[in-house]
Design an enzyme around this catalytic site. Structure first.
Site, PDB file in Angstrom:
ATOM      1  N   ASP A 188     -13.365  56.340   4.408  1.00  0.00           N
ATOM      2  CA  ASP A 188     -13.790  55.086   5.071  1.00  0.00           C
ATOM      3  C   ASP A 188     -12.829  53.897   4.914  1.00  0.00           C
ATOM      4  O   ASP A 188     -13.274  52.747   4.737  1.00  0.00           O
ATOM      5  CB  ASP A 188     -15.188  54.675   4.581  1.00  0.00           C
ATOM      6  CG  ASP A 188     -16.249  55.737   4.866  1.00  0.00           C
ATOM      7  OD1 ASP A 188     -15.911  56.770   5.485  1.00  0.00           O
ATOM      8  OD2 ASP A 188     -17.410  55.535   4.468  1.00  0.00           O
TER       9      ASP A 188
ATOM     10  N   GLU B  72     -17.235  55.892   8.453  1.00  0.00           N
ATOM     11  CA  GLU B  72     -18.673  55.680   8.585  1.00  0.00           C
ATOM     12  C   GLU B  72     -18.918  54.930   9.895  1.00  0.00           C
ATOM     13  O   GLU B  72     -18.226  53.963  10.202  1.00  0.00           O
ATOM     14  CB  GLU B  72     -19.204  54.852   7.405  1.00  0.00           C
ATOM     15  CG  GLU B  72     -20.718  54.594   7.484  1.00  0.00           C
ATOM     16  CD  GLU B  72     -21.275  53.825   6.292  1.00  0.00           C
ATOM     17  OE1 GLU B  72     -20.531  53.589   5.321  1.00  0.00           O
ATOM     18  OE2 GLU B  72     -22.470  53.466   6.352  1.00  0.00           O
TER      19      GLU B  72
ATOM     20  N   LYS C  54     -19.006  60.129  10.193  1.00  0.00           N
ATOM     21  CA  LYS C  54     -20.251  60.360   9.446  1.00  0.00           C
ATOM     22  C   LYS C  54     -21.214  59.194   9.637  1.00  0.00           C
ATOM     23  O   LYS C  54     -20.801  58.032   9.593  1.00  0.00           O
ATOM     24  CB  LYS C  54     -19.933  60.578   7.962  1.00  0.00           C
ATOM     25  CG  LYS C  54     -19.287  59.384   7.269  1.00  0.00           C
ATOM     26  CD  LYS C  54     -18.826  59.776   5.879  1.00  0.00           C
ATOM     27  CE  LYS C  54     -18.289  58.619   5.072  1.00  0.00           C
ATOM     28  NZ  LYS C  54     -19.226  57.561   4.752  1.00  0.00           N
TER      29      LYS C  54
ATOM     30  N   LYS D 277     -23.697  57.746   4.053  1.00  0.00           N
ATOM     31  CA  LYS D 277     -22.774  57.387   2.989  1.00  0.00           C
ATOM     32  C   LYS D 277     -21.984  58.621   2.553  1.00  0.00           C
ATOM     33  O   LYS D 277     -20.778  58.545   2.326  1.00  0.00           O
ATOM     34  CB  LYS D 277     -23.530  56.776   1.803  1.00  0.00           C
ATOM     35  CG  LYS D 277     -24.360  55.544   2.162  1.00  0.00           C
ATOM     36  CD  LYS D 277     -23.527  54.467   2.833  1.00  0.00           C
ATOM     37  CE  LYS D 277     -24.343  53.197   3.074  1.00  0.00           C
ATOM     38  NZ  LYS D 277     -23.687  52.303   4.046  1.00  0.00           N
TER      39      LYS D 277
ATOM     40  N   VAL E  75     -13.096  53.862  -0.082  1.00  0.00           N
ATOM     41  CA  VAL E  75     -14.074  52.810  -0.396  1.00  0.00           C
ATOM     42  C   VAL E  75     -15.487  53.216   0.052  1.00  0.00           C
ATOM     43  O   VAL E  75     -15.634  53.995   0.979  1.00  0.00           O
ATOM     44  CB  VAL E  75     -13.676  51.493   0.300  1.00  0.00           C
ATOM     45  CG1 VAL E  75     -12.343  51.013  -0.225  1.00  0.00           C
ATOM     46  CG2 VAL E  75     -13.648  51.597   1.818  1.00  0.00           C
ATOM     47  N   THR E  76     -16.484  52.614  -0.579  1.00  0.00           N
ATOM     48  CA  THR E  76     -16.400  51.943  -1.852  1.00  0.00           C
ATOM     49  C   THR E  76     -16.748  52.953  -2.947  1.00  0.00           C
ATOM     50  O   THR E  76     -17.504  53.900  -2.705  1.00  0.00           O
ATOM     51  CB  THR E  76     -17.376  50.735  -1.968  1.00  0.00           C
ATOM     52  OG1 THR E  76     -18.730  51.186  -1.825  1.00  0.00           O
ATOM     53  CG2 THR E  76     -17.097  49.693  -0.907  1.00  0.00           C
TER      54      THR E  76
ATOM     55  N   CYS F  82     -19.922  55.129  -0.782  1.00  0.00           N
ATOM     56  CA  CYS F  82     -19.568  56.338  -0.032  1.00  0.00           C
ATOM     57  C   CYS F  82     -18.714  57.319  -0.820  1.00  0.00           C
ATOM     58  O   CYS F  82     -18.820  58.534  -0.624  1.00  0.00           O
ATOM     59  CB  CYS F  82     -18.887  55.937   1.269  1.00  0.00           C
ATOM     60  SG  CYS F  82     -20.051  55.135   2.390  1.00  0.00           S
TER      61      CYS F  82
ATOM     62  N   GLN G  42     -19.798  63.208 -20.152  1.00  0.00           N
ATOM     63  CA  GLN G  42     -20.469  64.500 -20.384  1.00  0.00           C
ATOM     64  C   GLN G  42     -19.569  65.664 -19.966  1.00  0.00           C
ATOM     65  O   GLN G  42     -20.015  66.599 -19.291  1.00  0.00           O
ATOM     66  CB  GLN G  42     -21.805  64.559 -19.629  1.00  0.00           C
ATOM     67  CG  GLN G  42     -22.754  63.396 -19.934  1.00  0.00           C
ATOM     68  CD  GLN G  42     -24.058  63.526 -19.194  1.00  0.00           C
ATOM     69  OE1 GLN G  42     -24.854  64.404 -19.484  1.00  0.00           O
ATOM     70  NE2 GLN G  42     -24.264  62.650 -18.224  1.00  0.00           N
TER      71      GLN G  42
HETATM   72  N1  TIU Z   1     -18.102  53.388   2.959  1.00  0.00           N
HETATM   73  C1  TIU Z   1     -19.019  52.758   2.217  1.00  0.00           C
HETATM   74  O1  TIU Z   1     -18.925  52.724   0.995  1.00  0.00           O
HETATM   75  N2  TIU Z   1     -20.052  52.106   2.902  1.00  0.00           N
HETATM   76  C2  TIU Z   1     -20.695  50.982   2.416  1.00  0.00           C
HETATM   77  O2  TIU Z   1     -21.588  50.445   3.076  1.00  0.00           O
HETATM   78  N3  TIU Z   1     -20.270  50.495   1.225  1.00  0.00           N
HETATM   79  C3  TIU Z   1     -20.687  49.334   0.607  1.00  0.00           C
HETATM   80  O3  TIU Z   1     -20.295  49.134  -0.543  1.00  0.00           O
HETATM   81  N4  TIU Z   1     -21.438  48.462   1.253  1.00  0.00           N
END
Ligand code: TIU
Length: 227
Positions: free
Chosen positions: A29, A77, A134, A137, A162-163, A167, A207
């Protein structure tokens, strides 16, 4: 048979061992909607600067990984223009100024085909690198990612993008449950919340690598393409 490479400078007890031909670099993403002002991430009230800072890091990683013959899969996304794949529960939550599907400075927020949905130009996919669209997430939910990886004999994933806690982590957990061995790149992933990024790294590798390994791009590249 290609050699088994290892990334050892990681706080997990055993090294991450992998065959480059059975490993994909999964870049999650890295879209304008998350990285640039005026997109989805900013509409949620976030400062996009920490994510913008990742672009040169991932660009260098991508160049070296490609040069070593590594395969790359990108994800985005986003939703259909009629929002038929966007659950109201996702669109309606929070107090965003602009919601998914609303018109912003980079077109309709998080809608496939709009300018904001595009991967940032520095990380543009090249021929042979699939792009997985996609709606969720996780990159395995409602996509053909697993079939694509299986067809190519992929057993190991290196994750960037990210993030970290949204995701990237969701995808890493989905990958675990499908049998993939995963490495999360500490400096090539990021969050709007630095403490969430750090917490994710720690919970992933705790772990005995319960979710997977973590390492820096330099540590990975030292194994893949020694300078
Ligand atoms: N790609 C992804 O992480 N989508 C999000 O909406 N991330 C946020 O941190 N908002």
């Amino acid at each position: 048979m290609s050699p088994i490479l290892t990334v050892s400078a990681t706080p997990t007890p055993t090294p991450f061992a992998f065959d480059l031909n059975r490993t994909a670099l999964l870049i999650i993403d890295m879209q304008r909607d998350f990285v640039e002002p005026g997109g989805f991430g900013a509409s949620l009230g976030n400062d996009v600067a920490p994510l913008q800072a990742l672009v040169p890091v991932i660009s260098r990683l991508l160049g070296r990984w490609r040069a070593a013959g590594g395969w790359v899969v990108h994800t985005r996304e986003g939703h259909a223009s009629d929002l038929s794949d966007c659950p109201p529960a996702k669109r309606e939550r929070g107090e965003a100024k602009l919601r998914i599907g609303d018109v912003g400075p980079m077109g309709r927020i998080l809608i496939r085909g709009e300018p904001g949905h595009a991967i940032v130009p520095e990380l543009t996919p090249i021929p042979g690198e699939p792009v997985i669209d996609k709606p969720g997430k996780g990159a395995f939910y409602a996509t053909d990612l697993h079939a694509l990886l299986q067809a190519r004999g992929i057993t190991h994933l290196v994750l960037a993008g990210v993030t970290t806690e949204v995701c990237v982590q969701t995808t890493m957990r989905e990958a675990n449950d499908r049998g993939y061995v995963c490495l999360l790149l500490e400096d090539a992933s990021g969050s709007y919340f630095p403490s969430f990024h750090q917490a994710t790294l720690e919970m992933v590798r705790a772990q005995g690598a319960i979710v997977g390994w973590t390492a820096t791009s330099a540590e990975l590249l030292a194994a893949v393409s020694p300078l």
